[in-house]
Scaffold this motif. Structure first.
Motif, PDB file in Angstrom:
ATOM      1  N   GLY A 151       0.813  -1.205   0.000  1.00  0.00           N
ATOM      2  CA  GLY A 151       0.000   0.000   0.000  1.00  0.00           C
ATOM      3  C   GLY A 151       0.847   1.256   0.000  1.00  0.00           C
ATOM      4  N   ILE A 152       1.872   1.280   0.852  1.00  0.00           N
ATOM      5  CA  ILE A 152       2.803   2.408   0.884  1.00  0.00           C
ATOM      6  C   ILE A 152       3.521   2.545  -0.454  1.00  0.00           C
ATOM      7  CG2 ILE A 152       4.981   3.224   1.872  1.00  0.00           C
ATOM      8  CD1 ILE A 152       2.758   3.697   3.793  1.00  0.00           C
ATOM      9  N   GLY A 153       4.027   1.430  -0.964  1.00  0.00           N
ATOM     10  CA  GLY A 153       4.803   1.464  -2.195  1.00  0.00           C
ATOM     11  C   GLY A 153       4.011   1.931  -3.395  1.00  0.00           C
ATOM     12  N   THR A 154       2.794   1.423  -3.557  1.00  0.00           N
ATOM     13  CA  THR A 154       1.990   1.802  -4.724  1.00  0.00           C
ATOM     14  C   THR A 154       1.635   3.283  -4.701  1.00  0.00           C
ATOM     15  OG1 THR A 154       0.000   0.984  -3.586  1.00  0.00           O
ATOM     16  CG2 THR A 154       1.065  -0.505  -5.164  1.00  0.00           C
ATOM     17  N   MET A 155       1.412   3.832  -3.501  1.00  0.00           N
ATOM     18  CA  MET A 155       1.155   5.273  -3.412  1.00  0.00           C
ATOM     19  C   MET A 155       2.435   6.060  -3.646  1.00  0.00           C
ATOM     20  SD  MET A 155      -0.789   7.873  -3.026  1.00  0.00           S
ATOM     21  CE  MET A 155      -2.316   6.974  -2.744  1.00  0.00           C
ATOM     22  N   ALA A 156       3.552   5.603  -3.083  1.00  0.00           N
ATOM     23  CA  ALA A 156       4.817   6.327  -3.227  1.00  0.00           C
ATOM     24  C   ALA A 156       5.274   6.379  -4.685  1.00  0.00           C
ATOM     25  CB  ALA A 156       5.889   5.686  -2.354  1.00  0.00           C
ATOM     26  N   ILE A 157       5.073   5.300  -5.427  1.00  0.00           N
ATOM     27  CA  ILE A 157       5.429   5.307  -6.850  1.00  0.00           C
ATOM     28  C   ILE A 157       4.716   6.454  -7.555  1.00  0.00           C
ATOM     29  CG2 ILE A 157       5.169   4.091  -9.061  1.00  0.00           C
ATOM     30  CD1 ILE A 157       5.399   1.448  -7.455  1.00  0.00           C
ATOM     31  N   GLN A 158       3.416   6.538  -7.334  1.00  0.00           N
ATOM     32  CA  GLN A 158       2.612   7.528  -8.055  1.00  0.00           C
ATOM     33  C   GLN A 158       2.959   8.962  -7.650  1.00  0.00           C
ATOM     34  OE1 GLN A 158      -1.708   6.155  -8.583  1.00  0.00           O
ATOM     35  NE2 GLN A 158      -0.983   4.860  -6.917  1.00  0.00           N
ATOM     36  N   LEU A 159       3.163   9.180  -6.358  1.00  0.00           N
ATOM     37  CA  LEU A 159       3.489  10.529  -5.910  1.00  0.00           C
ATOM     38  C   LEU A 159       4.870  10.959  -6.383  1.00  0.00           C
ATOM     39  CD1 LEU A 159       2.014  10.571  -2.291  1.00  0.00           C
ATOM     40  CD2 LEU A 159       1.120  11.697  -4.330  1.00  0.00           C
ATOM     41  N   ALA A 160       5.828  10.042  -6.339  1.00  0.00           N
ATOM     42  CA  ALA A 160       7.178  10.377  -6.807  1.00  0.00           C
ATOM     43  C   ALA A 160       7.176  10.703  -8.298  1.00  0.00           C
ATOM     44  CB  ALA A 160       8.138   9.229  -6.511  1.00  0.00           C
ATOM     45  N   LYS A 161       6.430   9.931  -9.081  1.00  0.00           N
ATOM     46  CA  LYS A 161       6.341  10.225 -10.515  1.00  0.00           C
ATOM     47  C   LYS A 161       5.638  11.551 -10.764  1.00  0.00           C
ATOM     48  CE  LYS A 161       7.522   8.150 -13.480  1.00  0.00           C
ATOM     49  NZ  LYS A 161       8.853   8.159 -14.176  1.00  0.00           N
ATOM     50  N   ALA A 162       4.638  11.862  -9.935  1.00  0.00           N
ATOM     51  CA  ALA A 162       3.889  13.102 -10.121  1.00  0.00           C
ATOM     52  C   ALA A 162       4.757  14.333  -9.930  1.00  0.00           C
ATOM     53  CB  ALA A 162       2.702  13.144  -9.161  1.00  0.00           C
ATOM     54  N   VAL A 163       5.817  14.216  -9.098  1.00  0.00           N
ATOM     55  CA  VAL A 163       6.706  15.367  -8.889  1.00  0.00           C
ATOM     56  C   VAL A 163       7.935  15.313  -9.804  1.00  0.00           C
ATOM     57  CG1 VAL A 163       5.939  15.603  -6.501  1.00  0.00           C
ATOM     58  CG2 VAL A 163       8.028  14.316  -6.997  1.00  0.00           C
ATOM     59  N   GLY A 164       7.999  14.305 -10.683  1.00  0.00           N
ATOM     60  CA  GLY A 164       9.082  14.259 -11.657  1.00  0.00           C
ATOM     61  C   GLY A 164      10.328  13.533 -11.223  1.00  0.00           C
ATOM     62  N   ALA A 165      10.200  12.620 -10.265  1.00  0.00           N
ATOM     63  CA  ALA A 165      11.342  11.823  -9.832  1.00  0.00           C
ATOM     64  C   ALA A 165      11.446  10.540 -10.646  1.00  0.00           C
ATOM     65  CB  ALA A 165      11.225  11.493  -8.354  1.00  0.00           C
ATOM     66  N   ARG A 166      12.616   9.936 -10.594  1.00  0.00           N
ATOM     67  CA  ARG A 166      12.830   8.617 -11.204  1.00  0.00           C
ATOM     68  C   ARG A 166      12.648   7.584 -10.101  1.00  0.00           C
ATOM     69  NH1 ARG A 166      18.525   6.275 -13.616  1.00  0.00           N
ATOM     70  NH2 ARG A 166      17.650   4.744 -15.065  1.00  0.00           N
ATOM     71  N   VAL A 167      11.847   6.534 -10.361  1.00  0.00           N
ATOM     72  CA  VAL A 167      11.426   5.612  -9.308  1.00  0.00           C
ATOM     73  C   VAL A 167      12.004   4.222  -9.518  1.00  0.00           C
ATOM     74  CG1 VAL A 167       9.470   4.527  -8.161  1.00  0.00           C
ATOM     75  CG2 VAL A 167       9.305   6.893  -8.951  1.00  0.00           C
ATOM     76  N   ALA A 168      12.691   3.720  -8.487  1.00  0.00           N
ATOM     77  CA  ALA A 168      13.146   2.333  -8.436  1.00  0.00           C
ATOM     78  C   ALA A 168      12.362   1.626  -7.338  1.00  0.00           C
ATOM     79  CB  ALA A 168      14.638   2.265  -8.134  1.00  0.00           C
ATOM     80  N   VAL A 169      12.031   0.368  -7.573  1.00  0.00           N
ATOM     81  CA  VAL A 169      11.292  -0.399  -6.568  1.00  0.00           C
ATOM     82  C   VAL A 169      11.919  -1.774  -6.400  1.00  0.00           C
ATOM     83  CG1 VAL A 169       9.095   0.758  -7.029  1.00  0.00           C
ATOM     84  CG2 VAL A 169       9.650  -1.372  -8.254  1.00  0.00           C
ATOM     85  N   THR A 170      11.769  -2.320  -5.190  1.00  0.00           N
ATOM     86  CA  THR A 170      12.017  -3.737  -4.974  1.00  0.00           C
ATOM     87  C   THR A 170      10.673  -4.388  -4.692  1.00  0.00           C
ATOM     88  OG1 THR A 170      12.346  -3.522  -2.577  1.00  0.00           O
ATOM     89  CG2 THR A 170      14.296  -3.311  -3.979  1.00  0.00           C
ATOM     90  N   ALA A 171      10.505  -5.598  -5.207  1.00  0.00           N
ATOM     91  CA  ALA A 171       9.287  -6.382  -4.968  1.00  0.00           C
ATOM     92  C   ALA A 171       9.617  -7.837  -5.243  1.00  0.00           C
ATOM     93  CB  ALA A 171       8.131  -5.908  -5.843  1.00  0.00           C
ATOM     94  N   GLY A 172       8.761  -8.727  -4.775  1.00  0.00           N
ATOM     95  CA  GLY A 172       9.014 -10.150  -4.921  1.00  0.00           C
ATOM     96  C   GLY A 172       8.266 -10.775  -6.083  1.00  0.00           C
ATOM     97  N   GLY A 173       8.945 -10.978  -7.193  1.00  0.00           N
ATOM     98  CA  GLY A 173       8.362 -11.699  -8.312  1.00  0.00           C
ATOM     99  C   GLY A 173       7.903 -10.813  -9.453  1.00  0.00           C
ATOM    100  N   PRO A 174       7.783 -11.397 -10.657  1.00  0.00           N
ATOM    101  CA  PRO A 174       7.458 -10.626 -11.864  1.00  0.00           C
ATOM    102  C   PRO A 174       6.073  -9.998 -11.842  1.00  0.00           C
ATOM    103  CG  PRO A 174       7.489 -12.991 -12.335  1.00  0.00           C
ATOM    104  CD  PRO A 174       8.060 -12.817 -10.965  1.00  0.00           C
ATOM    105  N   ASP A 175       5.092 -10.641 -11.226  1.00  0.00           N
ATOM    106  CA  ASP A 175       3.735 -10.084 -11.222  1.00  0.00           C
ATOM    107  C   ASP A 175       3.687  -8.770 -10.451  1.00  0.00           C
ATOM    108  OD1 ASP A 175       2.904 -12.245 -12.702  1.00  0.00           O
ATOM    109  OD2 ASP A 175       2.029 -13.322 -11.002  1.00  0.00           O
ATOM    110  N   LYS A 176       4.301  -8.757  -9.283  1.00  0.00           N
ATOM    111  CA  LYS A 176       4.313  -7.524  -8.495  1.00  0.00           C
ATOM    112  C   LYS A 176       5.124  -6.433  -9.191  1.00  0.00           C
ATOM    113  CE  LYS A 176       3.392  -9.324  -3.873  1.00  0.00           C
ATOM    114  NZ  LYS A 176       3.826  -9.346  -2.456  1.00  0.00           N
ATOM    115  N   LEU A 177       6.239  -6.803  -9.793  1.00  0.00           N
ATOM    116  CA  LEU A 177       7.048  -5.810 -10.491  1.00  0.00           C
ATOM    117  C   LEU A 177       6.305  -5.250 -11.704  1.00  0.00           C
ATOM    118  CD1 LEU A 177      10.568  -7.487 -10.287  1.00  0.00           C
ATOM    119  CD2 LEU A 177       9.819  -5.412  -9.104  1.00  0.00           C
ATOM    120  N   ALA A 178       5.549  -6.095 -12.380  1.00  0.00           N
ATOM    121  CA  ALA A 178       4.766  -5.631 -13.527  1.00  0.00           C
ATOM    122  C   ALA A 178       3.723  -4.609 -13.094  1.00  0.00           C
ATOM    123  CB  ALA A 178       4.095  -6.812 -14.219  1.00  0.00           C
ATOM    124  N   ARG A 179       3.115  -4.840 -11.945  1.00  0.00           N
ATOM    125  CA  ARG A 179       2.125  -3.877 -11.444  1.00  0.00           C
ATOM    126  C   ARG A 179       2.794  -2.564 -11.066  1.00  0.00           C
ATOM    127  NH1 ARG A 179      -1.618  -1.344 -11.788  1.00  0.00           N
ATOM    128  NH2 ARG A 179      -3.530  -1.290 -10.523  1.00  0.00           N
TER     129      ARG A 179
END
Length: 326
Positions: A151-179
């Motif tokens: 929940g934190i990560g999915t919101m943080a991705i969107q907010l960081a992109k909204a301000v023009g940052a480049r976003v890296a994430v860690t997640a477990g497995g291809p399905d989560k990374l695809a989302r």
């Protein structure tokens, strides 16, 4: 009214839907008839007996909710009976009614249904306060989000992109990374198969991440410092990997970097109100514009909170898990 109680700490079945006294709004509080609450990892810790509510807070779990105001306590201004709201709580969201300090109320964003709004207060307050108010993420910088599909990560991705940052994430497995990629993540790291320090260095030409938002704690501390850029900022908001780690101050000094660690629940009311006001000012317009939205994985009836806890503990969810009162 009814609420989820915890007669004895334990597994999910320790959660009991029981009749309890109605809350009464005090000075500066409103009474909210709860339509939905969200499940957070702090609730799991409280159920297990490891995270008691702060003094004076409701004994029932639930750190956020959405619903309708049914009564105003003394000294409340700017809100009215019947208003549809969501709220940041110190506890009590797993219930039919909850008393809420008025400074922790938020209007339901335009274009969002009332129940889904329950997925907003905790994540928006946590992300905005840590990534932007404390770590000062700026356009063009790189942020690394551990648990990108949460929940934190999915919101943080969107907010960081909204301000023009480049976003890296860690997640477990291809399905989560695809989302995560669908939400805007630029750098996808499968923590089960890849070393995030190495991957961040590759993706940034050796520079590292300017900001790291970490839910793991001790287990990742040394590697997080290695992954930081010069003048980098590490914000620790969770301890899933332990509370005690060794910090190499020399490495921190060489990078002129900073480490902060925060939680929301036990903060003074004035601090919470300030964070909630900032989220309303900066995040609510993005939600109304359709740039940012809460990601809800699944919902459960409130009385089946045990099943919702099992869903969160399984680690298979993406985004938030909600509890509905009807």
């Amino acid at each position: 009214m009814h609420a989820i109680t915890i007669p004895e700490p334990g597994g999910p079945d320790a959660l009991v839907w029981a009749e309890v006294p109605d809350p009464v709004p005090g000075e500066g509080e409103v009474l909210v008839e709860v339509v939905a609450s969200a499940v957070n990892r702090a609730d799991l810790l409280q159920r297990q007996g490891f995270y008691d509510p702060p003094p004076g807070a409701s004994p029932y779990p639930g750190l956020e909710c959405a619903g309708r105001i049914t009564a105003l306590g003394p000294g409340v201004a700017g809100w009215a009976v019947g208003d549809e709201v969501c709220a940041l709580l110190a506890g009590g969201g797993y219930a039919e009614r909850v008393a809420v300090p008025s400074g922790q109320l938020l209007p339901v964003p335009e274009g969002l249904d009332l129940a889904t709004a329950a997925a907003l207060p905790e994540v928006t307050a946590t992300v905005w306060s840590n990534v932007f108010m404390i770590s000062h993420l700026r356009p063009g910088e790189t942020v690394l989000l551990h648990g990108g599909a949460s929940g934190i990560g999915t919101m943080a991705i969107q907010l960081a992109k909204a301000v023009g940052a480049r976003v890296a994430v860690t997640a477990g497995g291809p399905d989560k990374l695809a989302r995560c990629a669908e939400l805007g993540a630029d750098i996808l790291i499968d923590y089960r198969e890849q070393d995030f320090v190495e991957e961040i260095r590759k993706a940034t030409d050796g520079a590292g991440a300017d900001v790291i938002l970490d839910i793991v704690g001790a287990k990742y501390l040394e590697r997080n410092v290695k992954a930081l850029a010069v003048n980098g900022r590490l914000a620790v908001i969770g301890l899933q990997g332990g509370a005690k780690g060794e910090l190499n101050l020399g490495a921190l000094l060489s990078k002129r970097a900073a480490v902060t660690a925060t939680s929301l629940r036990a903060r003074p009311l004035a601090e919470k109100a300030s964070i909630v006001a900032a989220a309303r000012e900066h995040v609510w317009p993005l939600i109304a514009a359709g740039q940012v939205r809460p990601i809800v994985d699944r919902t459960f009836p409130m009385e089946q909170a045990a099943d919702a806890h099992r869903a969160l503990e399984s680690g298979t969810h993406i985004g938030k898990v909600l509890l509905l009162t009807s």
